[in-house]
Design a protein around this motif. Structure first.
Motif, short mmCIF file in Angstrom:
data_model
loop_
_atom_site.label_atom_id
_atom_site.label_comp_id
_atom_site.label_asym_id
_atom_site.label_seq_id
_atom_site.Cartn_x
_atom_site.Cartn_y
_atom_site.Cartn_z
N ARG A 77 0.83 -1.21 0.00
CA ARG A 77 0.00 0.00 0.00
C ARG A 77 0.86 1.26 0.00
NH1 ARG A 77 -3.07 -1.18 4.43
NH2 ARG A 77 -4.44 -2.48 3.14
N TYR A 78 1.99 1.22 0.70
CA TYR A 78 2.84 2.40 0.81
C TYR A 78 4.12 2.29 -0.01
CZ TYR A 78 -0.36 3.66 4.53
OH TYR A 78 -1.50 3.98 5.23
N PHE A 79 4.16 1.35 -0.94
CA PHE A 79 5.32 1.18 -1.82
C PHE A 79 6.63 1.11 -1.02
CE2 PHE A 79 3.90 2.74 -6.27
CZ PHE A 79 3.00 1.69 -6.32
N ILE A 80 6.63 0.36 0.08
CA ILE A 80 7.79 0.33 0.97
C ILE A 80 8.93 -0.47 0.36
CG2 ILE A 80 8.62 -0.50 3.21
CD1 ILE A 80 5.89 0.28 4.36
N LEU A 81 8.64 -1.62 -0.23
CA LEU A 81 9.67 -2.46 -0.84
C LEU A 81 9.30 -2.74 -2.29
CD1 LEU A 81 10.38 -5.08 1.98
CD2 LEU A 81 11.91 -3.26 1.24
N ASN A 82 10.33 -2.81 -3.13
CA ASN A 82 10.06 -3.14 -4.53
C ASN A 82 10.03 -4.66 -4.71
OD1 ASN A 82 12.83 -4.16 -5.40
ND2 ASN A 82 13.38 -2.11 -4.67
N GLU A 83 9.60 -5.09 -5.89
CA GLU A 83 9.44 -6.52 -6.16
C GLU A 83 10.77 -7.27 -6.08
OE1 GLU A 83 6.22 -8.18 -6.98
OE2 GLU A 83 5.93 -6.38 -5.78
N TYR A 84 11.85 -6.65 -6.54
CA TYR A 84 13.16 -7.29 -6.48
C TYR A 84 13.58 -7.53 -5.03
CZ TYR A 84 13.39 -5.74 -11.35
OH TYR A 84 13.12 -5.52 -12.68
N SER A 85 13.41 -6.51 -4.21
CA SER A 85 13.79 -6.63 -2.79
C SER A 85 12.95 -7.69 -2.09
CB SER A 85 13.62 -5.28 -2.09
OG SER A 85 14.48 -4.31 -2.64
N ILE A 86 11.65 -7.73 -2.40
CA ILE A 86 10.78 -8.71 -1.76
C ILE A 86 11.23 -10.13 -2.10
CG2 ILE A 86 8.43 -9.66 -1.79
CD1 ILE A 86 7.43 -6.76 -2.13
N HIS A 87 11.55 -10.37 -3.38
CA HIS A 87 11.99 -11.71 -3.78
C HIS A 87 13.33 -12.07 -3.16
CE1 HIS A 87 9.11 -11.25 -7.36
NE2 HIS A 87 8.64 -12.21 -6.59
N ILE A 88 14.24 -11.11 -3.09
CA ILE A 88 15.54 -11.36 -2.46
C ILE A 88 15.35 -11.75 -1.00
CG2 ILE A 88 17.65 -10.23 -1.63
CD1 ILE A 88 17.69 -8.68 -4.29
N ILE A 89 14.52 -10.98 -0.27
CA ILE A 89 14.28 -11.27 1.15
C ILE A 89 13.64 -12.64 1.32
CG2 ILE A 89 12.96 -10.55 3.18
CD1 ILE A 89 13.29 -7.63 2.13
N GLN A 90 12.64 -12.95 0.50
CA GLN A 90 11.94 -14.23 0.65
C GLN A 90 12.85 -15.42 0.38
OE1 GLN A 90 8.61 -13.62 -2.06
NE2 GLN A 90 7.25 -13.09 -0.36
N TRP A 91 13.63 -15.35 -0.70
CA TRP A 91 14.50 -16.48 -1.02
C TRP A 91 15.65 -16.60 -0.03
CZ3 TRP A 91 13.23 -20.42 -3.87
CH2 TRP A 91 12.25 -20.27 -4.84
N CYS A 92 16.11 -15.48 0.51
CA CYS A 92 17.17 -15.53 1.53
C CYS A 92 16.64 -16.15 2.83
CB CYS A 92 17.74 -14.14 1.79
SG CYS A 92 18.84 -13.54 0.50
N VAL A 93 15.40 -15.82 3.19
CA VAL A 93 14.80 -16.45 4.37
C VAL A 93 14.72 -17.96 4.18
CG1 VAL A 93 12.63 -16.72 5.64
CG2 VAL A 93 13.52 -14.44 5.18
N LEU A 94 14.30 -18.39 3.00
CA LEU A 94 14.25 -19.83 2.71
C LEU A 94 15.65 -20.44 2.77
CD1 LEU A 94 12.64 -22.31 1.85
CD2 LEU A 94 12.93 -21.59 -0.54
N GLY A 95 16.64 -19.72 2.21
CA GLY A 95 18.02 -20.21 2.25
C GLY A 95 18.55 -20.33 3.67
N LEU A 96 18.23 -19.36 4.54
CA LEU A 96 18.67 -19.41 5.93
C LEU A 96 18.00 -20.55 6.69
CD1 LEU A 96 18.82 -15.58 6.72
CD2 LEU A 96 20.76 -17.15 6.59
N PHE A 97 16.75 -20.83 6.35
CA PHE A 97 16.09 -21.98 6.98
C PHE A 97 16.78 -23.28 6.57
CE2 PHE A 97 12.89 -25.37 6.95
CZ PHE A 97 12.50 -25.35 8.29
N VAL A 98 17.12 -23.40 5.29
CA VAL A 98 17.86 -24.58 4.82
C VAL A 98 19.20 -24.67 5.54
CG1 VAL A 98 18.99 -25.64 2.82
CG2 VAL A 98 16.71 -24.61 2.58
N LEU A 99 19.85 -23.54 5.74
CA LEU A 99 21.12 -23.51 6.49
C LEU A 99 20.93 -24.07 7.90
CD1 LEU A 99 24.09 -22.48 6.92
CD2 LEU A 99 23.09 -20.29 7.62
N PHE A 100 19.85 -23.65 8.57
CA PHE A 100 19.59 -24.12 9.92
C PHE A 100 19.33 -25.63 9.94
CE2 PHE A 100 16.33 -25.23 13.09
CZ PHE A 100 17.04 -24.95 14.25
N VAL A 101 18.53 -26.11 8.99
CA VAL A 101 18.17 -27.53 8.95
C VAL A 101 19.39 -28.40 8.66
CG1 VAL A 101 16.83 -29.26 7.68
CG2 VAL A 101 15.77 -27.09 8.33
#
Length: 641
Positions: free
Chosen positions: A14-38
């Motif tokens: 709604r407030y254009f806080i993050l762009n689509e590139y940043s959102i995808h980077i954050i999401q895939w990095c979160v998934l990568g960090l979870f794989v790191l933990f596992v």
């Protein structure tokens, strides 16, 4: 609870806080960090090397995201008035992306990471970049103030820079002292500084001050330092409690995975069960200018050899466009097409002119819009003050400067400032207005004759004032201070106010039948009447509007409004389908930011239905393109013109 998670996702859109590139980077990095933990238990003896290289990969990806953001800024912000705006999106990626992911990385890996200090130094150095850039921006601003002789603002900026640098230096000094040795006094001071910085977030009134943009970089540094040290201290305290530490890290990793993973996450899943309120209303008859159209219009007011650039806006649907270069600034009202502001900051040229010449030059400037000023009802008044000449455009019935529709400020032969409203132009020249002055005259005369009163003198006091139900309206004010609001497209009276003077002439004897006749209705058309003698509402047969009538000592007022039966909220289930309809016109990787917004849409007949507005900003551009998707048929067309 469902609404909480879906609103969290919609807040960023709604407030254009993050762009689509940043959102995808954050999401895939979160998934990568979870794989790191596992996968940590698999490595055993090589666990330290594993987390070290994983940390390097994470920071390479984050630096890549920062690079993409900077490339977009360079391509899109060829010129900007507010220099701090250049840093806004960059800093939002740092606070919501870099700090979050680095903190999650430390939560998972800190007990096994041998190079903690090196990573802390690197991360805090990266997060110092906005502060360094802010200092340079403030210095550049101070130079302009110094050259203009405003030493007070220069001292203000210097003190601001000194406070920021000292704050950052003290914060980092305490961070690294506490990294090696814990001391309660220093710990309390450190978290006191963090709390002071966070006041910026939790107390919005603080951010209303002029210098608010300069402090955003301090907030980022403070949040990062506080997060990193807190994780480090907790890791040290739980050193001997392996199971508790692993369970805590696991819960945090799973939480962020559920919240942010790129495949299926909680906020988007909640869209199936939540609704969005229909807050905004727009009209198919009253569409905004596109950035391209607005730029072409703004360019008419500057010399042909001047190139104007669109100043970035955080409004998804623009109500005003600002175009500028190093000397000119032109503000265009997106919906009405009015020149809401013009200024020239260059050198004063030319010589003093006569009042007649100033009037002529002002008319020529405003008529660059492609419209003709209606000199039958508009007068030009010249006023000289402080070495400048002001030309005011007033209705002929008024001598009050506050009633002016437009002004132009000249210094010698140079136009310094200007602004106009559409009311100065002939009706036939204004888009969407089909009503003529002859029709207005006949209608006003007919209304007064039906009331057995002598038709008064009147004047047009507003055209497309943008106040009433998204219609092209023409406001007429009579000499007795009655007001009539016409729909400029359908030519109907959509609102009126009969003044106290009329009530006195009629001795209060104005029947409801006479009032309904003004809006073209009769008692036979009324299906339902509710309310009291002072306040009534009429519902009509075969008419999708209601009329609200108010009677008082100061006059009688009647307003016609849409009688909509559509719900106040719409399900979020259709969001993805709506977006996919628009996405067919683009390659997905070109989308920089988007917003999907359900709205009430008024059609040409005045009926209200549900539509979706999809706002698209492509990579490397400041322009927001707006598409309307019909809520029932899913038909797509450009909403801006």
């Amino acid at each position: 609870m469902f609404d909480l998670f879906s609103d969290l996702s919609l807040h960023f859109e709604r407030y254009f806080i993050l762009n689509e590139y940043s959102i995808h980077i954050i999401q895939w990095c979160v998934l990568g960090l979870f794989v790191l933990f596992v996968t940590l238990p698999i490595w055993k003896e090589k666990r330290s090397s594993y987390v070290f290289y994983a940390g390097i990969v994470l920071r390479v990806v984050l630096l890549g995201g920062m690079t993409v953001e900077m490339i977009h800024q360079v391509l899109s912000r060829q010129y900007t008035i507010e220099t701090f705006e250049v840093l806004t999106d960059f800093m939002q990626f740092l606070i919501y992306g870099y700090v979050l992911l680095a903190s999650l990385y430390y939560v998972i890996t800190l007990p096994y990471l041998k190079n903690k200090g090196m990573f802390f130094v690197f991360d805090l150095s990266v997060l110092l970049l906005p502060l360094c850039q802010t200092v340079f921006i403030v210095f550049a601003e101070s130079k302009k103030f110094f050259l203009s002789g405003d030493t007070g603002l220069v001292w203000r900026d210097m003190i601001t820079i000194l406070v920021m640098v000292c704050f950052a230096a003290l914060l980092l000094h305490l961070f690294f002292r506490l990294f090696w040795h814990w001391k309660w006094k220093e710990l309390l001071l450190f978290y006191g500084l963090i709390f002071a910085a966070l006041l910026y977030i939790f107390y919005p009134s603080i951010s209303k001050y002029e210098l608010q943009s300069t402090f955003k970089s301090i907030v980022i540094l403070a949040v990062a330092a506080g997060s990193f040290l807190t994780i480090y201290l907790l890791s040290a305290l739980l050193r001997d409690k392996l199971r508790l530490r692993q369970w805590g890290a696991g819960c945090i990793a799973v939480f962020f995975l559920l919240l942010l993973n790129p495949v299926v996450n909680i906020p988007h899943t909640m869209f199936q069960f939540t609704k969005t309120e229909l807050v905004d209303t727009f009209s198919e008859e009253y569409r905004p200018l596109s950035a391209v159209s607005a730029k072409a219009f703004a360019s008419k007011f500057v010399p042909e050899d001047q190139s104007l650039y669109l100043n970035a806006s955080h409004q998804p649907i623009p109500y005003h466009y600002v175009f500028a270069d190093d000397q000119y600034e032109v503000n265009i009202s997106a919906f009405t097409g009015e020149l809401s502001g013009y200024s020239y900051r260059g050198r004063v040229e030319g010589k003093e002119m006569t009042d007649k010449e100033y009037r002529k030059k002002t008319i020529e400037f405003f008529e660059r819009s492609g419209r003709s000023i209606d000199l039958q009802r508009i007068q030009l008044a010249v006023k000289k003050e402080d070495g400048e000449t002001n030309v005011l455009l007033l209705p002929k019935m008024s001598q009050n400067e506050r009633d002016s529709f437009a002004f132009a400020t000249w210094k010698k032969g140079t136009l310094r400032q200007a602004q106009y409203e559409n009311a100065i132009f002939q009706l036939k020249d204004i888009d969407g207005i089909r009503l003529t002055e002859t029709e207005i005259k006949n209608r006003v005369n007919s209304i007064y004759q039906n009331l057995n009163l002598k038709p008064p003198v009147y004047q047009i006091t507003g055209i497309d004032d943008f106040y009433y139900d998204w219609q092209h309206e023409v406001r007429v004010t009579t000499k007795d201070q009655s007001e009539f609001l016409f729909n400029g497209s359908t030519k109907e009276v959509i609102s009126f106010k009969l003044s106290k003077a009329i009530l006195q002439q009629k001795k209060g004897n104005v029947s409801d039948e006479d009032l309904l006749k003004i809006i073209g209705k009769t008692p036979k058309d009324v299906r339902k009447e509710t309310g009291t003698s002072e306040s009534k509402q009429y519902t009509f047969n075969r008419f999708s509007h209601v009329a609200n009538l108010f009677k008082g000592d100061d006059g009688i007022e009647l307003r016609v409004q849409s009688d909509s039966s559509i719900p106040h909220a719409v399900s979020n289930q259709d969001r993805e389908d709506v977006y996919q309809q628009v996405l067919k016109r683009y390659k997905p990787y070109t989308i920089y930011k988007k917003q999907i917004k359900p709205v009430k849409m008024i059609d040409k007949e005045g009926n209200i239905d549900i539509s979706w507005l999809v706002i698209i900003q492509t990579f490397g551009s400041n322009e927001h393109k707006i598409y309307e998707v019909n809520g029932r048929t899913k038909e797509v067309h450009r909403f801006d013109r």
